[in-house]
Structure formats: C-alpha cells, structure tokens
Motif scaffolding. Structure first.
Motif, mmCIF file in Angstrom:
data_model
loop_
_atom_site.group_PDB
_atom_site.id
_atom_site.type_symbol
_atom_site.label_atom_id
_atom_site.label_comp_id
_atom_site.label_asym_id
_atom_site.label_seq_id
_atom_site.Cartn_x
_atom_site.Cartn_y
_atom_site.Cartn_z
ATOM 1 N N UNK A 236 0.882 -1.162 0.000
ATOM 2 C CA UNK A 236 0.000 0.000 0.000
ATOM 3 C C UNK A 236 0.920 1.212 0.000
ATOM 4 N N UNK A 237 0.966 1.918 -1.119
ATOM 5 C CA UNK A 237 1.855 3.065 -1.237
ATOM 6 C C UNK A 237 3.265 2.609 -1.555
ATOM 7 N N UNK A 238 4.008 2.228 -0.545
ATOM 8 C CA UNK A 238 5.346 1.685 -0.728
ATOM 9 C C UNK A 238 5.586 0.646 0.352
ATOM 10 N N UNK A 239 6.782 0.150 0.421
ATOM 11 C CA UNK A 239 7.104 -0.922 1.366
ATOM 12 C C UNK A 239 6.776 -0.554 2.816
ATOM 13 N N UNK A 240 6.921 0.709 3.173
ATOM 14 C CA UNK A 240 6.806 1.123 4.569
ATOM 15 C C UNK A 240 5.468 1.770 4.924
ATOM 16 N N UNK A 241 4.679 2.172 3.951
ATOM 17 C CA UNK A 241 3.471 2.955 4.211
ATOM 18 C C UNK A 241 2.483 2.232 5.130
ATOM 19 N N UNK B 233 14.239 7.454 4.126
ATOM 20 C CA UNK B 233 13.114 6.736 3.525
ATOM 21 C C UNK B 233 11.855 6.910 4.371
ATOM 22 N N UNK B 234 11.990 6.922 5.692
ATOM 23 C CA UNK B 234 10.819 7.159 6.537
ATOM 24 C C UNK B 234 10.262 8.557 6.286
ATOM 25 N N UNK B 235 11.132 9.537 6.151
ATOM 26 C CA UNK B 235 10.689 10.901 5.833
ATOM 27 C C UNK B 235 9.954 10.930 4.500
ATOM 28 N N UNK B 236 10.507 10.262 3.499
ATOM 29 C CA UNK B 236 9.855 10.209 2.184
ATOM 30 C C UNK B 236 8.491 9.532 2.269
ATOM 31 N N UNK B 237 8.406 8.475 3.046
ATOM 32 C CA UNK B 237 7.137 7.754 3.214
ATOM 33 C C UNK B 237 6.104 8.636 3.899
ATOM 34 N N UNK B 238 6.506 9.323 4.957
ATOM 35 C CA UNK B 238 5.585 10.213 5.667
ATOM 36 C C UNK B 238 5.111 11.345 4.760
ATOM 37 N N UNK B 239 6.017 11.904 3.971
ATOM 38 C CA UNK B 239 5.634 12.975 3.039
ATOM 39 C C UNK B 239 4.651 12.467 1.989
ATOM 40 N N UNK C 258 2.564 9.933 2.316
ATOM 41 C CA UNK C 258 1.286 9.704 2.990
ATOM 42 C C UNK C 258 0.567 11.024 3.273
ATOM 43 N N UNK C 259 1.333 12.046 3.615
ATOM 44 C CA UNK C 259 0.747 13.365 3.837
ATOM 45 C C UNK C 259 0.182 13.918 2.526
ATOM 46 N N UNK C 260 0.932 13.777 1.456
ATOM 47 C CA UNK C 260 0.491 14.249 0.148
ATOM 48 C C UNK C 260 -0.793 13.553 -0.293
ATOM 49 N N UNK C 261 -0.911 12.267 0.021
ATOM 50 C CA UNK C 261 -2.089 11.490 -0.357
ATOM 51 C C UNK C 261 -3.276 11.710 0.578
ATOM 52 N N UNK C 262 -3.076 12.528 1.612
ATOM 53 C CA UNK C 262 -4.177 12.811 2.530
ATOM 54 C C UNK C 262 -4.395 11.752 3.586
#
Length: 128
Positions: free
Chosen positions: A23-28, A56-62, A64-68
């Motif tokens: 869902x999203x990426x490996x970490x989402x 990578x955690x920062x990228x994942x959080x961003x 997820x934030x972008x996707x609402x």
C-alpha cells in the motif's frame, strides 16, 4: 497516555517483510499501523521500523501526507515537536491492511516457496 510502540512490532522475521501487496510503498502500511492509536513522533515510529532509514521514513511520511492519509503538526516549542497522525482517509486503510495480513497468513509458505524456486531458476533474480 498511549502505550509506546512495541519494538518487535515489525520483526524482520515477520511475514510483513515478505508481503507482496504494498500500500503506497514498502513502509506505508507499517506507518499506518503505527499511527492506529494516535499521533506519534518521528523517533517513536523509528522504534518498530528499525529497518527503515530516516531518509526513507521521511519520504514515506511525506507521500502519505500528500495522499491525505497523514497530517503533520509542528508545535511551536523549543526544540520544535512534530507529530504525525492519521486522517479519516488514512483510517480507511485498516480494512485493506487487515485483508493483506490475512492473505499473507494463508499463503506465506507458498509465496516463499515460489520466490525460492524463481531465484534458483533465474540466474540474475536474487530478489531483484
């Protein structure tokens, strides 16, 4: 006060690391599970997600934030405190995540067997 996240929540031996459905990426999905019981700081998320780099955690959080799915709140303190929290949209992901977990529970051995066979038969495979 909410309970701290369990450091063994995503043990490397856990089937979540083998899940082919992402869902999203490996970490989402792991971030979403970590945020189930309320807001968490970046450092709290790192405890059970010890296999992810800060970048990578920062990228994942961003993402997820972008996707609402997640909100990021910065508190005007010194030092600044930042918390991440699921939105209502993000909470809708619990059903699909549970379905993915159930699928892995039912099919993990078959999945791992298929991967091992592929890797033996495909010279350049090795988990590419």
């Amino acid at each position: 006060m909410k309970e701290p996240l369990d450091p063994e929540m995503f043990d490397p031996a856990c089937p979540s690391s083998a899940m082919p459905i992402r869902i999203g990426d490996k970490w989402a999905a792991m971030v979403i599970v970590c945020l189930e019981h309320g807001p968490r700081r970046f450092s709290e998320l790192r405890v059970p997600m010890r296999g992810v780099t800060p970048k990578v955690l920062t990228q994942t959080l961003r993402a997820l934030e972008r996707d609402g799915m997640v909100t990021r709140t910065v508190y005007p303190e010194i030092p600044p405190r930042v918390e991440y929290e699921l939105t209502d949209l993000g909470r809708t992901m619990f059903g699909p995540i549970a379905a993915c977990r159930a699928w892995v529970d039912a099919h993990l051995e078959d999945l791992l067997r298929a991967r091992a066979a592929y890797d033996r038969e495909t010279p350049s495979a090795g988990g590419a």
